[in-house]
Structures are given as structure tokens and as C-alpha cells.
Enzyme design. Structure first.
Site, PDB file in Angstrom:
ATOM      1  N   GLY A 162       0.495  -1.359  -0.115  1.00 19.75           N
ATOM      2  CA  GLY A 162       0.300  -0.103  -0.142  1.00 19.75           C
ATOM      3  C   GLY A 162       0.993   1.258   0.261  1.00 19.75           C
ATOM      4  N   CYS A 163       0.216   2.255  -0.047  1.00 22.98           N
ATOM      5  CA  CYS A 163       0.970   3.651   0.010  1.00 22.98           C
ATOM      6  C   CYS A 163       1.342   4.017   1.299  1.00 22.98           C
ATOM      7  CB  CYS A 163       0.654   4.820  -0.773  1.00 22.98           C
ATOM      8  SG  CYS A 163      -1.390   5.155  -0.575  1.00 22.98           S
TER       9      CYS A 163
END
Lengths: 320, 320, 320, 320
Positions: free
Chosen positions: C131-132
Site C-alpha cells: 500500500g502507499c
């Protein structure tokens, strides 16, 4: 204290009216009407109103002295058809239902641009509040129209995202709009008819307005530049404008460069005139939600009621 | 591999050239010249270059195959006067010293707008790279000029803050510029002469360009709308543009609404045409630092060197 | 040339993959899958792709060498359940379906953070892309975890609007988000489990991560600051980080102040460390759509395929 | 009507005071002092003041009832040393000269955070107005300090560009700051001492505040999140805050998500509390120029003069 109702208080212009009227010394808010948000506190929709207004939106209007309609196009007519409003109630419509054709039932809506119609507004009971671009462009051109000097006008205007209302659209998505510029309704904006209706009457001859509206990457405000040809000297044009707006509390003719943020969060319009050869450019800037909508509606109310024109409109500019 | 020098590498267009050329397959950077920042690593000035370029700025130029000048106005002439540059070196000037008058010493600078001059650019040794607004406006008007259809043109254009360079000014202060719009150099922008020099020759008769530039509240990009009268049908104009730009890799004529971010961080120009009655509006958008400066300089280098036109210019758009 | 399919190409991360892969030298796009936009050209959804990719979205996937899944949570499992994908196809999932639990059917998804798992990624056929926020925070903390130095970590992170996807929401409306800051999912962000799964294993003892995510008024990027206590000297921490990331092409440990725009539109992560007394703060910045999603997915593809790690990832920074 | 002088009226907080005081019913502006801009109209520096204030800046102060000092650090002491101010004049210093040490000559400056010192402010003649971050962070922590519950506090705060003043700096250049986030003065902000001086006294035991300030890409406002451990239940904390701020007209404890624009262009502070396990996060938001500076100065004036606390502070929120 006069009683006020706001229909469509859940929208941008409706809630902006609440922000302004909450501190107005001569009125008290009686009801905030919203079909879709009935039962909700206005401060739950707009938390900035937390300590300003704690009223609950209702779908049951009451009798009031002054009624503001902040509805989508065509909806004002429907609403007035559905509910009976006393003859002596001052109705100010912020939509465009009565701007081109003011007669509706036994009411005759007067076009509420104070800078041309102030004398006609005193004591009236029905006012059609101008559109936002229509206000910015007319104020930029009125003095020339007053001398019959308009013929071919080329205008570009840029508007903030609040001009598009609160509905979620591709062009109001932050990811798209941030740092972006785009044109829309090129040569086909709905305000052109409204503008020409006023300008042509003043100008006493045909006016062609070629208007290119742009979407800007900011939330509030309108900036316009109108280009046209005239043999008049810049100093004469400047004087013409200063004379025309001499007694207008909300219009400033500036001899220095103007910018949008000079007027954001105020009811002011600033105008600047520049010339090269026989070509003149008039720039104007307003806050689309105030002088372009809710602020001007309050100004119109003040005039119609015979109150001081800028009552409740001493607004602190955002400036930065 | 050809050797390249960049003079004024410490500025916006100079550093943008570094960003593009660092990944160009046919060239290698030999020196980055800066008088004021000599001795400093370019990546200390522009940390985004951290893994792209670790060169140190120098005040001692070397002999190179290709030389880019990214200097303030008048400084290119001074620099070429001070340093002797080999006759066979390709010199591309991004300033405006040679756009109106290309003869300088034994060099003759060709105006580097590939969409009109591509054939004249092959093999030349001196190129005057067009200005940013000049590129956006010319690309919007060239096909009409090619048919002699230009007469009175009304253009509004908006530019990002990078157009004003890296110097600190009141109008580039964030507090002032954020959410703000303003006009500057109304009817007096220095690019108008440059634009008309090209358009009039193509148009074969006088053209009047009434240009109102605006400052926008974004960093990169230019968006313009030009309004003029013509009896030509929209479909014919559209076809005219598509034919004109048929073989141009960086110009797209769009039949859908365009917006600025379609081209930001690319060397592209997008154009859209709209018409109502006998009035046509042509919108165009470019990245002012790329197609409006450093990207176009690389495009010109590619053409002059006989390389594929978009070599090194396959740039990922920012898009959002 | 290897063939590539992108499932969910109509979204932000899907379209960003198209932007990157369109110029990748070792792959060719075979199909772009989208159920909702099947039949539409990707460049009609994202006009910036006008000259980059003219493919039409399809709802009929083909056999490919490499498959990217860019789908909402839980949808990757559904999609793989619905369509049969060859065993030898490399599947890279950008969602969070396989980050915590990699086993799915006969596939075993490896967590694709190259800075910890590079050796395990070579030749694998199933990769769970991080995920970011998980990427930005792990890269800020990994070297300390590698020494067992993490215990209580206090992190604030701010993300651009692209992190919220392309759906229209109240919090992605321009009018609301412009100039605004807000917190969301305080102490409850879904990436915390993903982060801790990796950190705890490295740290070899419990880690508590108190994470406060903020929404920012920009479109791209993530900036984080993590605060924790340690007796280690700043110079030792700095050396620890430099050693840890010595061979990592996309991570830079900076001894100067970092800012978000140093990495926007690139696959880089920049890190800065500051200390006062026994408290250390580690700042990190990434582009959420690139190192935080699609860029890292390409990096993982390169590693898995045995190609140069930064192939196709020489991206020009936006810088301004 | 009491007479007012503003020293440093040419700066951001000075001009903001003009905006607020111009409409205050109990005061009249006597002079606006500025050494550098003496002789200039304030509305030429800040055109938004066009119809609000037409005063000319002067370098000759007069005797007044109330004096506001809006000067850079150390300059207030110098100014008071240079000019003799009557003993009975109320002096409110917006700088940080007297926040830590209030004794200066025969004056004793009281720390002007009304939410802790209101009773001590009535009738005083010397007030040290709190810093902007100091206000936002103290208001977020005061109720916990009042119960001795503070020990280790981890705070991140983000500030608009007006916090950096009007001088041109690399970090206030629009090109750099737009869409950008960065940290500065990590663990070393000058407001920490000021905050701890108050909190420790209330808390009755040591407090460690680990504060990471960020620069935001907006002009006005501060948003902070403070994380700390406590065994208290969320409902108890919430009640504690509501009780503490019960009689405070400008502080709202919100049970819903807060965001910065709820308070921009107002003197309000909104606070939200969230909890998970034994970790609590308190968010707070203010307008740095109003509750963080000039608005609070007017609030302090009102209190000291025995006037209604929110006189002249009924400010329309910008909201959008």
C-alpha cells in the site's frame, strides 16, 4: 426585527445567506427550508456555522417578512406555485427564473442589480437577483453602455468551483480540478442573454458579447477581462467609470492592478481599465457567492426595505 | 553520443533541460554553466535531480557539439560575445535575443517552431527557440493564418508561476498567488511581436492580436482561448487543423473538451475548436516549461541533428 | 517482448500503469480490462494518454505473460476466481487482498517491497504490491527495525487526493478540499497491520505504531514524519540508513531538508533524519501513485523477470 | 470610543488587525505605524482594504488608549524603549518578546490566552498575545493538563504560508510551495517553551512535547494532531473538554470530524478527540492570523477593557 426565510438553505448560496444574515442587525431567521435535508441542523451540513447558527432545516415554511429563494433553475417558479406567499412578503429569487421575464402571477420581479436599478428597488416586493458572471460583466461594461459605446465585446471570465454548486461532478473532483484550467459553455453561457437584456437597453443599440467562460482552480471568485474598441481616451473612460460608480458603496474603480483576492469574502467589485491604441480592456473581480449571489441579495433587501445599503455587509476580507 | 552544454542551468528552463536530457539516448551532458552558482551541485539546487544528475555547476564552458542558452533577455548575446563558440556547434537559444532578428555575427538563428519551420531546421547550427505564450498562441492560429483568415484576434491566456522565473517577487509569493487571478502586461506582452512576425508572413496580410495575459494559481502550464470571426464552417476549420497538424507528433486537435492537465509534464499541445454563428474560438494548452521552452528545445535539437523528432521526449504525463 | 494485461485499467493506479508501461522497452500491452468502461478508449477517459495509448478497454481478458490487478479491495480474489490465469503468468496485485495472507489457490503471493524482499522476488509468479502509506512508512522505519530498535512509534502522514480514488465523494470535492486539511481513520488505518507484519518480523519484538493519517490539498504524494525514542547518535542512525539503502536505486537518504515535490512523478523515496535529545524523527516522501502503487509494481515486475530494476522507470520529475 | 494605534501595520498580523478593528464598535484607529512604509496608504499595500480603511502609514506614533505591537521578534522591546507609552495605555504585544518573561520596565505582561487567563486579564495594561502554534496546541491540551494527565505528547502541526510572514523566501515562493509539504524546525520550534510554560504549571508535573511542524500549501490556518497515552475513557475525556470550554465563546469541542476550513477567517478553535486502546489523539484547528494572532489580540482587548468578549469578532467564515 423583520423575519426571514431561506428556501434551499442547504446549498452554497443558501448557506452563505445564513452566514451573512446571522449577523444582520435588522433581521431574524425564522426558518431554513430544505426538502432533502429536512430535520438536519444547518451546522451539521456546514460546521463553520457551529457557533453562528444552530437552526434545524425544515420542509414547512412559515409566514415571513422577507423570503429568499436559493433553488436550482425552474424550481423557484415551482416553489412559489406550491406554497402561497403573502403579497406583502419581499421575495428575492437568487435563481434565474425571473431575470429575463419578471412577471409571475401577481408579482413583477425587478432585476436586482443596484448599480442600475437602485431607484426602482425601493419598496418593491419581488426582486430577481442577478447571476454571478452577469454581475461581474455588467459592472465592467455599464458605464460604456450608458454612453452607447458598446458594439463588439470579447470577454473571458474565470470562476471558482463554488460556481458549479455542491453536487459531485467530474469537473469539481479535486484530483481533476487542482492546478487545472478549462473552458466550458464557450459562446453559449446562459448569462449572456441576461447581460444583453440590460446592456442593450442602456446602450440603445445592438451589442454582441462573445463570452468564453473558464473553470479555475480555486473555490471562490470571478475575474473577467472584456476587450473592445473605442476612440475614447483612457482618461475619459476612467472618469466616466468614476462618475458612474461615484455613489456605489460596493464598486471601486482602481487605477492600480487588481487581483481576485482583493474582493474574496466581501460584497465588493473592483474594476480596472487599460488601453492601447483604440483597444480598451476592462477587468473586474467579485466574490461569486457574495456580490455574485448572496451578498447582493442582502444588498437588494437593504435597498428594498429602505435600510442603509451596506447593513450587515461590513465583511472582513480574507485577503490572504 | 553528442556532447551538450547548458548555460544558465541553475534556472527553471535550464534545470528542466537537465531533467529531459539526462535520459536522452543520443547526448551526454558535458557541462552545466552558471556564474552565480558555480561550484554547487545541480542536485543541491534541485533535489528532485538527486538520482538523475550529480554534476557540479561551473563557470568554465567547454567545447561541445550542442549548446543550449537559458539566460535572461539580452544575456545570450553577451555570453556569445564573451565566449567563442565553434562554428560547427549547434546553438539553441531559449531566450528572446534572436527571435525577431536572427543575424548575430556569423550566425543566422532560425525560428524554432517545428510546426512551421521543420524543413528549415535540418542541419542548421543556430536556432531561436520560441517563447511560451508565443508557442501556445501560434499553434492555435497557424492553420487559419495559412489560409489568410486572420484579421482581428482576441486572445486571453493564463500562465503558471514558473513562467515568471525563480526570482522572488510580490506576484510569485505563495500567500498572494494562491487562489488568485490577475492580469498583467495587458495588450503589451513582449511575445506579441514574435507571434505576429510569423503569423503575418503566413497570413499574407495584416493581423491584429489583442492579447490579455493572466497570472494563474498553478505552477506549470499555459491555457489560451482565441476568438475571431470567420465564415468558414466548424467542420471545415476542424479539417483544416487536422490536415495542418497531421504529421506533427506533439500537436493534437481534439474534438472533445480540453484542459490544461492533459499536457502538463509533456511536450504536447492540445487544441480544441468551437464555433457559434460566425465566431470561432480556438483553445490551446501546453506545458510552458516543455513545449513552451525546454521540451521544444530538445525537439529542435532532434530535428536539427536529423534524429527522430520525439527522441527523449516520451514523457510520462502528470495527469493528476 | 513480454505481453501485459491490466485489470482495472480505468482507475487511477491502472491508468498510471498504462502511462509507465507504454514506454517500457521489454513489454507490450495486450489488453486493458474494465467491466464498467468496456468499449471505451482509455484516452477518452484520460485524454493525457492521447498520443501515448489508443487502446480500447475490454471485458474479455487474454492470456498474457504478466498480469496487473488494479481493483478495489476483495475484487482481486473474485477476479482470479472467475478467470483462469495460467500458472506461468506473473500476477502482480496492487490491491490489499494478498498482503497479509499470501496463499490463494495454488499461488503464494510474496510481499513486493523490494527494499526488504528483493532476493525473494526473482522469478516468482505472484506478488502482493504494498500500500502507499505502507510503503512510505516502512521505508522510513526499516533500518531501525533491522536493528530491533522500534518500540513505540508515532507517525503522522499526509496524502494527496488520488489516494482516495476516482469516485466522487464529499471529501474529494474541490470546493471542500482546496486549502483544507483534515484527519481520517485516526489510529485505525488499514495499512497499519500490513506495516507491522513486516516491521515486527525484522524488529524481532513488538512494535506499536500510532498512525494519524491526514488528507492534504494536493493531488499526488505522501509525506510522513515518524517520531520515536532511541539512544543511538544521529550520525550512527544516518550511517545505518545509508548502509541499508546503499544498493537501492529508488531510495535516497538526504542530509538536507526534504519536501514532497522532490519525488512527485517519480518512483523515488527520499528520507531525512533529525534528532534532538533521545528523540528521533524520520521524514519520508513518495509519489503515492508511483512508488506507492504503479511505479513499484513495475519495479517488482522488473525484479521478478530478472530485468534491470529501474527499466522503464527513468521518469522526469515534475519538480515544480 | 477608545483610540487605537497599530505598530507594524504593514505586516500580515498588523493589516489583519486593521481588517478586524475597522468594524469594531468601541474603537477608532488613531494611527498606523510603519517605519518602512511611512507615507503610504495602507490600502495601497493591501487593496482589499480599499473601502475599509484609507489611512496613511506614519512613523510618528500618537498617544492612544490601546496600542498593538505587531513587530518581529525583539522589536517590541526596542520600540517600547524608544517611544514613551503612557502607563494607562493598554499595550498588547503580538510578538514573542514578553511571552516567557513578562516583566519589562514598569510593565508586567500577562499571557493572553483567555481560556486560561481570562480572570487575570480584566483591567490589565500589558498583554503578551500567544503564538499561533502555541494557541492551537495549548487549546488541544489544556483540559488534560488541568488534570495532570500530560506526560509524553507527540504533536504534528501544519501551518499556512501567512505564518512565515510577508518576506520573500525560497519556501514561500509559489512555484516551490504549491502542492508541496515539508517539515521545518523539527523538535525545535520556538513555541514549545511558551507552550510548556503554561502546560507544566497546570499539569503540576513535567511534560515532554515532541513537536514536528510542517509547512502546508495553503495561506491561512493551522491544523494539529496530538497523540498521547491515557487510561481515561473517551467519553470522560470528551466530558472533561466540554466542561473546560463550556463558557468559552470561541472554542468548540466537536463530536464529528473537523477540518481546517471550518474556522478559516474566524476567531474560532475547533477540537476533536479520538481514541483507540490507551492512546488518545486530539485534533485542533484555528486561523493562524485570527485566533492565532490578531483575532485573539482583539479578544484580549475586549476582556481587558471589560467589554463583551466577542465584540467585533462576529466574522463571516470563508467556509469554501
Amino acid at each position: 426585527m423583520k423575519t426571514v426565510g431561506i428556501v434551499g438553505a442547504n446549498g452554497y448560496t443558501g448557506s452563505e445567506l445564513v452566514r451573512v444574515l446571522a449577523f444582520h442587525p435588522n433581521v431574524t431567521l425564522s426558518f431554513l427550508y430544505s426538502r432533502s435535508n429536512s430535520g438536519t441542523k444547518i451546522s451539521d451540513l456546514y460546521p463553520d456555522l457551529g457557533t453562528v447558527c444552530e437552526m434545524v432545516l425544515t420542509d414547512t415554511p412559515e409566514e415571513v417578512d422577507i423570503l429568499f429563494l436559493c433553488l436550482p433553475h425552474k424550481e423557484s417558479q415551482n416553489w412559489l406555485g406550491q406554497y402561497s406567499v403573502k403579497e406583502e412578503t419581499l421575495v428575492i429569487d437568487l435563481g434565474n427564473d425571473f431575470r429575463l421575464e419578471g412577471n409571475f402571477g401577481n408579482r413583477n420581479f425587478i432585476y436586482g442589480l443596484p448599480e442600475i436599478n437602485k431607484k426602482n428597488l425601493l419598496g418593491v416586493k419581488s426582486i430577481a437577483n442577478p447571476g454571478c458572471f452577469a454581475t461581474a460583466i455588467q459592472l465592467a461594461l455599464l458605464p460604456l453602455a450608458g454612453k452607447g459605446l458598446l458594439k463588439e465585446v470579447y470577454t473571458t471570465g474565470i470562476t471558482g468551483s463554488t460556481g458549479a454548486g455542491q453536487s459531485l461532478q467530474a469537473t469539481t473532483h479535486f484530483t481533476w480540478r487542482n492546478d487545472n484550467i478549462s473552458a466550458y459553455k464557450t459562446l453559449a453561457h446562459q448569462h449572456v442573454d441576461e447581460i444583453l437584456l440590460q446592456l442593450v437597453e442602456l446602450n440603445n443599440s445592438e451589442v454582441n458579447l462573445h463570452f468564453v467562460p473558464w473553470r479555475g482552480d480555486f473555490a471562490r471568485g470571478i475575474f473577467t477581462s472584456s476587450t473592445l474598441k473605442t476612440e475614447l481616451e483612457l482618461s475619459d473612460i476612467d472618469q466616466l467609470y468614476r462618475n458612474f460608480y461615484e455613489d456605489e458603496p460596493f464598486v471601486t474603480v482602481s487605477s492600480r492592478a487588481i487581483d481576485l483576492k482583493q474582493v474574496v469574502n466581501t460584497n465588493r467589485c473592483v474594476i480596472q481599465i487599460e488601453k492601447s491604441g483604440n483597444v480598451v480592456v476592462i477587468h473586474s473581480a467579485i466574490d461569486n457567492l457574495l456580490k455574485g449571489a448572496s451578498g447582493q441579495a442582502v444588498q437588494n433587501m437593504n435597498i428594498a426595505m429602505g435600510w442603509e445599503e451596506n447593513l450587515g455587509l461590513y465583511l472582513k476580507p480574507i485577503a490572504f
